[in-house]
Design an enzyme around this catalytic site. Structure first.
Site, PDB file in Angstrom:
ATOM      1  CG  ASP A   1      -2.118   0.837   1.092  1.00 53.97           C
ATOM      2  OD1 ASP A   1      -2.187   1.585   0.099  1.00 53.97           O
ATOM      3  OD2 ASP A   1      -3.008   0.770   1.962  1.00 53.97           O
ATOM      4  CG  ASP A   2      -0.408   4.803  -0.007  1.00 48.09           C
ATOM      5  OD1 ASP A   2      -1.187   4.245  -0.787  1.00 48.09           O
ATOM      6  OD2 ASP A   2      -0.736   5.756   0.730  1.00 48.09           O
TER       7      ASP A   2
ATOM      8  CB  CYS B   1      -6.195   2.544  -1.933  1.00 48.71           C
ATOM      9  SG  CYS B   1      -5.104   3.587  -0.953  1.00 48.71           S
TER      10      CYS B   1
ATOM     11  CG  ASP C   1      -2.452   0.733  -3.244  1.00 49.51           C
ATOM     12  OD1 ASP C   1      -1.370   1.275  -2.971  1.00 49.51           O
ATOM     13  OD2 ASP C   1      -3.471   0.850  -2.536  1.00 49.51           O
ATOM     14  CG  ASN C   2      -1.618   4.496  -4.217  1.00 56.28           C
ATOM     15  OD1 ASN C   2      -2.621   3.922  -3.814  1.00 56.28           O
ATOM     16  ND2 ASN C   2      -0.744   5.052  -3.383  1.00 56.28           N
TER      17      ASN C   2
ATOM     18  CG  HIS D   1      -9.889   1.047   0.943  1.00 56.24           C
ATOM     19  ND1 HIS D   1      -8.917   2.004   0.836  1.00 56.24           N
ATOM     20  CD2 HIS D   1     -11.025   1.690   1.342  1.00 56.24           C
ATOM     21  CE1 HIS D   1      -9.440   3.179   1.155  1.00 56.24           C
ATOM     22  NE2 HIS D   1     -10.716   3.009   1.462  1.00 56.24           N
TER      23      HIS D   1
HETATM   24 CA    CA Z   1      -2.687   2.890  -1.599  1.00 57.13          CA
END
Ligand code: CA
Length: 513
Positions: free
Chosen positions: A55-56, A97, A317-318, A151
């Site tokens: 994540d991130d 996300c 995811d980003n 999410h």
């Molecule tokens: Ca994310």
């Protein structure tokens, strides 16, 4: 016959509801040969699929992408996995996300699945009504397990056990929503007010991490306080290790969708990782922890004799969340999460399948998150199950991944910013019409506001960037390169036409830009 060129060569129509693709005959022949050899070794049993989605985490965080020890957080396990497989340097997520995760699981752009921004604090809407990779693999005989961050909607019909997963152990939303209002550093006005704490507690969002089995209501495992949150990646990893050990004795292939908590803000690494990075910062300590988790899952596959049977994809995811810097990732590209500049959407992606994908490769071919669904189905011999009742943006990239030095089957990457068409990449060129984060600060440094707090900038004539000469997207090349007009502006118009009936855009959670 002229040589292949990613801009000059033509794609082939796949179906009315599919993005056209490059067909590379030699790559395809090699992929077919390898898949046949897999069948010779394993009979009718299909390959397992392990997706580790962080994540991130930024393009530059891993050592094998130029980060690692150079940015205060060595990643030996991820680097070792990359050395056994393929590193993609032009893999694209969506800007945040939820859009990315939904795109990965549906093979569709956010304008089609409708999740254009993340749902927050119990906000309604999610994956309900979409056909997911888990559902398609399940129909193909797979055991399907989701672990960690979801999410993709808290409403019951959007929960993992209702959209194709046999079992789910994780939380339904995003890290900060569980903890930020509990932390006196960020929210003193809530923490030190009984009235406001009660008010947040009474809001209808789930505050626990949960367990659920297919078709059943979820059960709450434990409320996610800050100390509990710091243990989640360890507990989730242990759950996935147990799953892998159980599967080793079974006769069915499996799909494990393992989503880490880290390294989304706010990072509270497990106490055994505090201060263990050379940077001694919670974000970097979390990267060290995530790297060990990749190591543990890969080791479990090896110990249980499943490594050669398993396609492994490790990605994020980003790009970096720069509004919370320094609790943030590293990218060498422009801007950050929330934007469609390269920093927001260009993510690391390591793909390994020992014995099937040659080791030590790096490839700059374009690979989109929406390619994961048709590609995994293609590698699993289930390509015929790609839905035909809706538009699928993903392309089957099996031949790209399996053939040494393979060429991407994708000609264009489309960047959408909510409901605004943002940009188009073809070859080394990127044509930008709408973007966030422009302005003096963002132009000067990726630490500019960008992302979610940037302004919307519209370029009436468009800007053109050469991502090889100018990977930070600072010098528009448009007026010197008008010969590319047809490939870029012409394709933009053709792409927009794919949203004509019967494939109208869908809006579940949107951004009005
Ligand atoms: Ca994310």
């Amino acid at each position: 016959m002229t040589d292949f060129d990613p801009i000059a060569s033509a794609t082939t129509k796949v179906a009315d509801n599919r993005e056209p693709a490059f067909v590379h005959d030699a790559d395809r022949a090699e992929a077919v040969r390898r898949l046949e050899s897999f069948t010779d070794r394993h009979g009718t049993r299909r390959p397992n699929v392990l997706v580790i989605l962080m994540d991130d985490v930024g393009w530059g965080d891993f050592g094998c992408y130029g980060g690692g020890v150079a940015v205060g957080a060595p990643t030996p396990n991820i680097d070792a996995l990359a050395a056994r497989g393929l590193r993609l340097t032009s893999a694209y997520s969506e800007p945040s996300c939820t859009p990315s995760r939904a795109t990965m699981l549906t093979g569709r752009l956010p304008m089609r699945h409708g999740l254009q921004r993340p749902p927050m604090y119990g906000e309604g809407g999610g994956l309900e009504g979409e056909v997911t990779l888990a559902e398609l693999l399940s129909s193909g005989g797979y055991v399907t397990q989701a672990v960690g961050k979801w999410h993709l909607g808290e409403n019951q019909q959007s929960q993992p056990q209702h959209v194709g997963f046999d079992d789910f152990y994780g939380f339904l939303s995003v890290s900060d929503m569980y903890t930020e209002w509990r932390d006196p550093y960020f929210f003193p006005e809530i923490v030190y007010s009984r009235a406001r704490t009660d008010w947040v507690n009474n809001q209808p969002f789930n505050k626990s991490f949960v367990h659920a089995r297919r078709g059943e209501p979820l059960t709450e495992v434990e409320e996610v306080t800050i100390p509990v949150l710091s243990e989640l990646d360890q507990r989730w990893c242990a759950y996935s290790e147990d799953f892998l050990r159980r599967m080793a004795d079974g006769d069915r292939p499996w799909f494990l969708y393992h989503n880490t908590r880290g390294a989304h803000f706010d990072n509270y690494p497990h106490e055994s990782f505090l201060g263990t990075s050379p940077a001694r910062h919670p974000y970097k300590d979390t990267i060290i922890e995530l790297d060990t988790i990749v190591g543990r899952l890969v080791s479990t596959l090896a110990e249980t004799g499943q490594l050669d049977d398993t396609i492994i994809i490790v990605t994020s995811d980003n790009g970096p969340e720069m509004e919370t810097w320094p609790d943030a990732a590293y990218t060498p590209f422009r801007c950050a999460k929330g934007s469609t500049w390269e920093g927001g959407v260009r993510v690391p992606m390591v793909v390994a399948w020992p014995g099937m994908i040659d080791p030590g490769q790096v490839n700059d071919g374009i690979f989109d998150f929406n390619d994961i669904l048709p590609t995994v189905l293609g590698l699993a011999g289930l390509e015929g199950s790609v839905p035909d009742d809706r538009f699928i943006d993903g392309i089957d990239q099996s031949s790209f991944l399996l053939s040494p030095g393979g060429r991407s089957n994708r000609k264009y990457h489309y960047y959408w910013l909510g409901q605004a068409f943002s940009a188009l990449r073809c070859g080394e060129y990127k044509f930008v019409l709408n973007a966030v984060g422009d302005g003096p600060e963002a132009n000067a440094d990726v630490h500019g506001p960008g992302g979610f707090s940037g302004t919307l900038q519209k370029y009436p004539y468009g800007r053109l960037y050469n991502l090889y000469l100018d990977p930070k997207e600072t010098h528009s090349y448009m007026i010197r390169k008008l010969a590319y007009q047809e490939a870029l502006v012409g394709q933009l118009q053709r792409h927009v036409m794919t949203f004509a009936p019967p494939y109208e855009p869908k809006l579940v959670i949107g951004i009005n830009v």
